[in-house]
Motif scaffolding. Sequence first.
Motif, PDB file in Angstrom:
ATOM      1  N   LEU A 191       0.848  -1.187   0.000  1.00 25.25           N
ATOM      2  CA  LEU A 191       0.000   0.000   0.000  1.00 25.25           C
ATOM      3  C   LEU A 191       0.884   1.238   0.000  1.00 25.25           C
ATOM      4  N   VAL A 192       0.388   2.293  -0.636  1.00 23.41           N
ATOM      5  CA  VAL A 192       1.181   3.515  -0.793  1.00 23.41           C
ATOM      6  C   VAL A 192       0.351   4.728  -0.409  1.00 23.41           C
ATOM      7  N   ARG A 193       1.051   5.811  -0.090  1.00 24.62           N
ATOM      8  CA  ARG A 193       0.402   7.101   0.121  1.00 24.62           C
ATOM      9  C   ARG A 193       0.916   8.075  -0.929  1.00 24.62           C
ATOM     10  N   HIS A 194      -0.041   8.777  -1.551  1.00 27.60           N
ATOM     11  CA  HIS A 194       0.294   9.696  -2.634  1.00 27.60           C
ATOM     12  C   HIS A 194       0.562  11.099  -2.110  1.00 27.60           C
ATOM     13  N   LEU A 201      -4.964   8.516   2.725  1.00 24.19           N
ATOM     14  CA  LEU A 201      -5.335   7.137   2.422  1.00 24.19           C
ATOM     15  C   LEU A 201      -4.123   6.278   2.079  1.00 24.19           C
ATOM     16  N   TRP A 202      -4.192   5.014   2.471  1.00 22.41           N
ATOM     17  CA  TRP A 202      -3.273   3.989   1.975  1.00 22.41           C
ATOM     18  C   TRP A 202      -3.948   3.346   0.771  1.00 22.41           C
ATOM     19  N   ARG A 270       8.210  11.769  -5.630  1.00 21.64           N
ATOM     20  CA  ARG A 270       7.418  12.770  -6.359  1.00 21.64           C
ATOM     21  C   ARG A 270       5.928  12.468  -6.222  1.00 21.64           C
ATOM     22  N   GLU A 271       5.498  11.335  -6.749  1.00 19.95           N
ATOM     23  CA  GLU A 271       4.087  10.977  -6.663  1.00 19.95           C
ATOM     24  C   GLU A 271       3.743  10.293  -5.347  1.00 19.95           C
ATOM     25  N   LEU A 272       4.706   9.593  -4.760  1.00 18.77           N
ATOM     26  CA  LEU A 272       4.465   8.861  -3.521  1.00 18.77           C
ATOM     27  C   LEU A 272       5.309   9.431  -2.394  1.00 18.77           C
ATOM     28  N   VAL A 273       4.718   9.397  -1.187  1.00 18.75           N
ATOM     29  CA  VAL A 273       5.466   9.837  -0.005  1.00 18.75           C
ATOM     30  C   VAL A 273       5.736   8.672   0.940  1.00 18.75           C
ATOM     31  N   ALA A 285      -6.755   1.300   8.671  1.00 17.41           N
ATOM     32  CA  ALA A 285      -8.153   1.739   8.543  1.00 17.41           C
ATOM     33  C   ALA A 285      -8.326   2.745   7.421  1.00 17.41           C
ATOM     34  N   GLU A 286      -7.253   3.461   7.073  1.00 17.06           N
ATOM     35  CA  GLU A 286      -7.360   4.548   6.080  1.00 17.06           C
ATOM     36  C   GLU A 286      -7.249   3.980   4.670  1.00 17.06           C
ATOM     37  N   LEU A 287      -8.300   3.302   4.226  1.00 14.42           N
ATOM     38  CA  LEU A 287      -8.319   2.683   2.904  1.00 14.42           C
ATOM     39  C   LEU A 287      -9.262   3.448   1.979  1.00 14.42           C
ATOM     40  N   PRO A 288      -9.152   3.252   0.653  1.00 12.23           N
ATOM     41  CA  PRO A 288     -10.063   3.911  -0.285  1.00 12.23           C
ATOM     42  C   PRO A 288     -11.523   3.553   0.006  1.00 12.23           C
TER      43      PRO A 288
END
Length: 307
Positions: A191-194, A201-202, A270-273, A285-288
Motif C-alpha cells: 500500500l502507498v500514500r500519494h 489514504l493507503w 514525487r508521486e508517492l510519499v 483503517a485509512e483505505l479507499p
Amino acid sequence: MTTAPVPAPDAEPPATPGSATVTEPVFVPGADGSGPPQPQHFALVVAGRRLLLGADGGFPRIGDLPARSDWVPLGTLDGVPAWGAAHPDGEEPPAVASPNDGPARWTGWPALAAEMSAPLAALAGRALQVITWRRSHRWCGACRTELAEVPGEPARRCPDCGLYVPMQLSPAVLVAVTRAGPAGRPDELLLVRHSYGPTELWALVAGFVEAGETLEAAVHREVGEEVGLTLTEPAYFGSQPWAMSGPGVLLTGFTATSADPRAEPVVDGRELVAARWFPLDALPAELPPGYSISRWLIDAARAGARR
C-alpha cells in the motif's frame, strides 16, 4: 418532483409484493438524439463537477425543470432516455416544478459515487464527462473553426478542415501487489500514500497508460517507477468507468506478486510519499472508499489471504 430512486450503497433492493427481488436499473450509454426530450425523460444538469439532484437524491425529469433547448443525449436508464445540459457553475439550482418536494441540490462527484448504485453512478459520470468535454472541445485545434456536432455520436467535426474530434477516455491502471508473508503468517499487500489527492489514504500503485503501451506494460512501468519493484505477470481483475479520479478516467485493475519476495519498496519522492507491506489480516483503517475499484482489489486480496 419525479425522480429516479437512488439506493443506499449496500442496501438490499426493494421487493415487489408477490414477486422476486427487484434488480438494479440498467443504464445503456448512447448518443442518439433523433427524438426530442419528453417530460418523463431523465434530466441531468451539470455545473462544473457537480450534478443537480432532487431532494430525495434522485434525478429530476425534463418536465420538472424550466424549458431549455440545449439537451444532449446520454443514453437510457431502464429504457427511459436521459439527457444532459450545462448550468453556469456557481449559480443557484434551477427552479423545479414541485417545490413541496424540497429544494434541489448540487452534489459533487465523490458524494455521487458513494451514494449511488453502479448504474446510476455510471449515468451521472457520463453526464459529467459529456458536458465537460463539450465545454472544452468547442473549437478546432487545427484551424480554429467552431466545431459541428456529429449526429448520433459523442463527437464533433470541423466543417472547414474535416478534423474529427471524438470524446476520449483516459485509461489508467492500478495493481494490488502481494508477496508471501513470514512462515505461518498471511500474505502481505503493498500500500502507498500519494503526494496528491486524498493523501491520508493507503492506496494502490496506479497511473495513466502511455501512448503505444499495453495495460500490462503500464502496470510493470508504474510499479517500477514509483516503488522500484519488479513483478510477476499481472492478472486482469476488472475495470471501472468512474472512481475517486472522477468521470473521464477508465480504471483497469490488476493483481500481481513481487518477483522478489524480500524486496522492499522505495518511493519515487514525487508521486508517492510512503510505501509499506501490510499483512492482509492487519490492514490500516485509512483505505479507499468502498465504491472504488481500488477498494474492491484490496478486499479481494484480503478475502483470499493465504494463512
